[in-house]
Design an enzyme around this catalytic site. Structure first.
Site, PDB file in Angstrom:
ATOM      1  N   CYS A   1      37.937  12.869  -1.054  1.00  0.00           N
ATOM      2  CA  CYS A   1      37.896  11.432  -0.772  1.00  0.00           C
ATOM      3  C   CYS A   1      36.479  11.010  -0.373  1.00  0.00           C
ATOM      4  O   CYS A   1      35.535  11.224  -1.119  1.00  0.00           O
ATOM      5  CB  CYS A   1      38.938  11.130   0.301  1.00  0.00           C
ATOM      6  SG  CYS A   1      39.190   9.396   0.630  1.00  0.00           S
TER       7      CYS A   1
ATOM      8  N   ASP B   1      46.718   7.290  -7.899  1.00  0.00           N
ATOM      9  CA  ASP B   1      46.024   7.131  -6.618  1.00  0.00           C
ATOM     10  C   ASP B   1      45.828   5.643  -6.293  1.00  0.00           C
ATOM     11  O   ASP B   1      45.207   4.910  -7.063  1.00  0.00           O
ATOM     12  CB  ASP B   1      44.659   7.838  -6.722  1.00  0.00           C
ATOM     13  CG  ASP B   1      44.047   8.137  -5.377  1.00  0.00           C
ATOM     14  OD1 ASP B   1      44.332   7.380  -4.446  1.00  0.00           O
ATOM     15  OD2 ASP B   1      43.301   9.128  -5.258  1.00  0.00           O
TER      16      ASP B   1
ATOM     17  N   HIS C   1      47.227  10.084  -4.011  1.00  0.00           N
ATOM     18  CA  HIS C   1      46.002  10.515  -3.336  1.00  0.00           C
ATOM     19  C   HIS C   1      46.237  11.749  -2.463  1.00  0.00           C
ATOM     20  O   HIS C   1      45.442  12.687  -2.474  1.00  0.00           O
ATOM     21  CB  HIS C   1      45.485   9.353  -2.476  1.00  0.00           C
ATOM     22  CG  HIS C   1      44.142   9.593  -1.886  1.00  0.00           C
ATOM     23  ND1 HIS C   1      42.992   9.552  -2.623  1.00  0.00           N
ATOM     24  CD2 HIS C   1      43.769   9.886  -0.625  1.00  0.00           C
ATOM     25  CE1 HIS C   1      41.961   9.797  -1.843  1.00  0.00           C
ATOM     26  NE2 HIS C   1      42.400  10.009  -0.629  1.00  0.00           N
TER      27      HIS C   1
END
Lengths: 200, 366
Positions: free
Chosen positions: B154, B309, B338
């Site tokens: 991320c 996501d 995600h």
């Protein structure tokens, strides 16, 4: 059609009229989709499974309607106004708390912030100066080494071999010197009480 | 469509089924008070680890293994700044770390700790050229190497890309996991909400200092409000009698609610320079006097993305492979969300074995 144009010449307006309309539209859309998307299950099984299927359809449609609404300009306008209000509230809170702390003769967060800023500036200055000194030291070492090389070349040319150590290695030796043993002065003295006890 | 009305038998069956369902629900609900007790005993992290280095509040964790490392270059996980990193090592069998430790990698993880108000001036420079640089160096030296392999998740993926572009000679292999790189896409809700005309990040950071954890938590919840606030609790009620599900649910919820504030300056830079100005892709981002040029990344690159996501849409990660200077680059897109990319069953089965093989082929045997 962009609803924000209806508010006024600059497209700003109060924001709530059109945002309200859009919010209502989200619900009406959702209701019509629900009505159209078959809340009718198989007629021979009206058990909990059908209830769950209906629930899932209901949530899926609702979720889709919400997503559309949250992507709209009107929602962003409402979000911006809410954020501005939250920021203003926080600023006022910070200011009031600071004043309260000062009234109570305490240190406010702003005071601590100022102190921290000074410390971090000081740290940056010290680090920068230290780095400058290191650069200067490296430059000087380089110059001394080149001088030594030239000196050695010159003495070799004159036929006299040099036996002295290069200055740069001396400098290193000096810095790696063993620390001196602490003198007797710095050792803690025995208290008079202890000495009296021993005499007895 | 004409539907026939249900007969009397069907109504009786329905009534019986409803009564039975009512009792079943009551039995499930009676277990509800035990949840709080179970939630308190949730373990954070599955693989044994030790802290090998402290840099202020930031820690370098080393994962322990019974076997000596099979590869020379250590692997370092770089997590995002918004949550705690134990999602990468959530439960036995649902742990990314476990895959790499079992494969024989000397595995480390950077734990950013919980920043306080005093840390709000920490910038991307502090993180990328400061903490990351020192901790990666420490991990490399412990293994007697000059290079490390990095896996960034991320926001940590974005920072890993920045680090690799500034210090390319220190990275052996770069793996990105759902990392936001190209912020020009309008696909994600966060991209729209973070627009300069919708969000004044300067005013926000000036007033709040750090970006509060609660603010981040609500932003993530609002990406799917119906799913997160209604469907999830109802799903829990439906499966209250499933012990395995409850254990996994509580572990996941513990992590989801374990948000940490993001230092104000980093948050400001991330929103302004990346979300609003897309400087990383344009080659305009400068960190601590270093221009971040993604073309400088020449090491092997593996880009892992999640097709569903909501937080970092694929469109945000996909362009990375075309922006780097590497010739050895690969992208894998998995049908997951995600977080599912790290803990999902499909990811454990299909994605991580592939990633381990990819890294093994590009690391020197010990």
């Amino acid at each position: 059609m962009n609803a924000s144009n209806q508010n006024g010449p600059n497209g700003q307006g109060s924001g709530f009229g059109t945002a309200g309309d859009l919010f209502t539209k989200m619900w009406t859309d959702f209701a019509s989709r629900m009505a159209a998307s078959g809340t009718s299950g198989p007629t021979d099984s009206l058990g909990p499974q059908v209830a769950r299927q209906m629930r899932d359809t209901f949530f899926a449609n609702w979720s889709e309607a919400c997503d559309r609404y949250m992507r709209s300009d009107e929602f962003r306008q409402v979000m911006r106004e809410s954020m501005a209000a939250a920021v203003e509230l926080r600023k006022q809170l910070n200011s009031q708390l600071g004043e309260f702390q000062h009234t109570m003769q305490g240190a406010s967060r702003q005071d601590i912030d100022r102190l921290l800023t000074s410390v971090s500036h000081l740290e940056a200055r010290v680090t920068d100066t230290f780095e400058q000194l290191l650069d200067r030291f490296e430059e000087l070492t380089g110059r001394v080494e080149s001088l030594e090389t030239r000196l050695e070349d010159a003495s070799r040319a004159a036929g006299k071999p040099r036996r002295t150590q290069p200055a740069s290695s001396k400098a290193v030796k000096q810095t790696t010197k063993k620390p001196r043993k602490p003198s007797g002065k710095s050792e803690p003295k025995k208290s008079t009480k202890d000495t009296r006890k021993k005499r007895r | 469509m004409v539907q026939t009305a249900p007969g009397p038998d069907a109504w009786t069956q329905t009534a019986e089924a409803m009564i039975e369902e009512g009792f079943a629900q009551w039995r499930k609900l009676s277990r509800l008070p035990l949840l709080a007790q179970q939630a308190q005993s949730v373990r954070k992290g599955a693989t044994p680890s030790e802290v090998v280095h402290y840099d202020g509040r930031v820690k370098l964790m080393h994962y322990l293994s019974d076997q000596p490392p099979r590869f020379k270059q250590p692997l370092v996980f770089v997590f995002a700044l918004v949550n705690r990193p134990y999602i990468l090592d959530l439960l036995p069998g649902k742990s990314v770390v476990e895959h790499f430790v079992k494969a024989g990698f000397d595995t480390y993880l950077i734990d950013w700790g919980r920043p306080t108000h005093a840390d709000r001036r920490e910038s991307l420079d502090t993180y990328v050229n400061g903490y990351m640089s020192r901790l990666l160096e420490h991990a490399a030296h412990r293994s007697g190497q000059d290079e490390v392999s990095v896996l960034g998740y991320c926001m940590g993926g974005g920072m890993s890309a920045m680090f690799s572009a500034i210090h390319p000679q220190r990275i052996r292999n770069l793996m990105l996991l759902a990392a936001g790189i190209d912020f020009s896409t309008r696909e994600g809700l966060l991209n729209q909400w973070a627009d300069a005309d919708a969000f004044d990040v300067d005013a926000f950071v000036d007033a709040f200092g750090n970006c509060p954890a609660e603010f981040l938590q609500w932003s993530f919840l609002m990406l799917k409000p119906i799913g997160n606030l209604l469907q999830k609790p109802l799903g829990l009620l439906d499966r209250l009698d499933d012990d395995k599900f409850i254990h996994e649910f509580l572990t996941m919820e513990t992590w989801l609610n374990d948000n940490i504030p993001v230092p104000g300056e980093v948050y400001r830079e991330f929103v302004k320079f990346l979300y609003q100005q897309n400087q990383l892709v344009k080659g305009e981002l400068t960190i601590g006097g270093h221009r971040v040029d993604l073309k400088q990344i020449t090491c092997p690159v593996l880009n892992l993305m999640a097709a569903n996501d909501d937080l970092v849409p694929c469109a945000q990660s996909e362009p990375f492979n075309d922006l780097v200077g590497s010739t050895d680059r690969k992208a894998i897109k998995l049908k997951a969300g995600h977080i599912g990319l790290a803990v999902g069953s499909r990811a454990q089965r299909e994605l991580w074995p592939q990633a381990v093989d990819w890294l093994s082929a590009r690391s020197d045997p010990a």
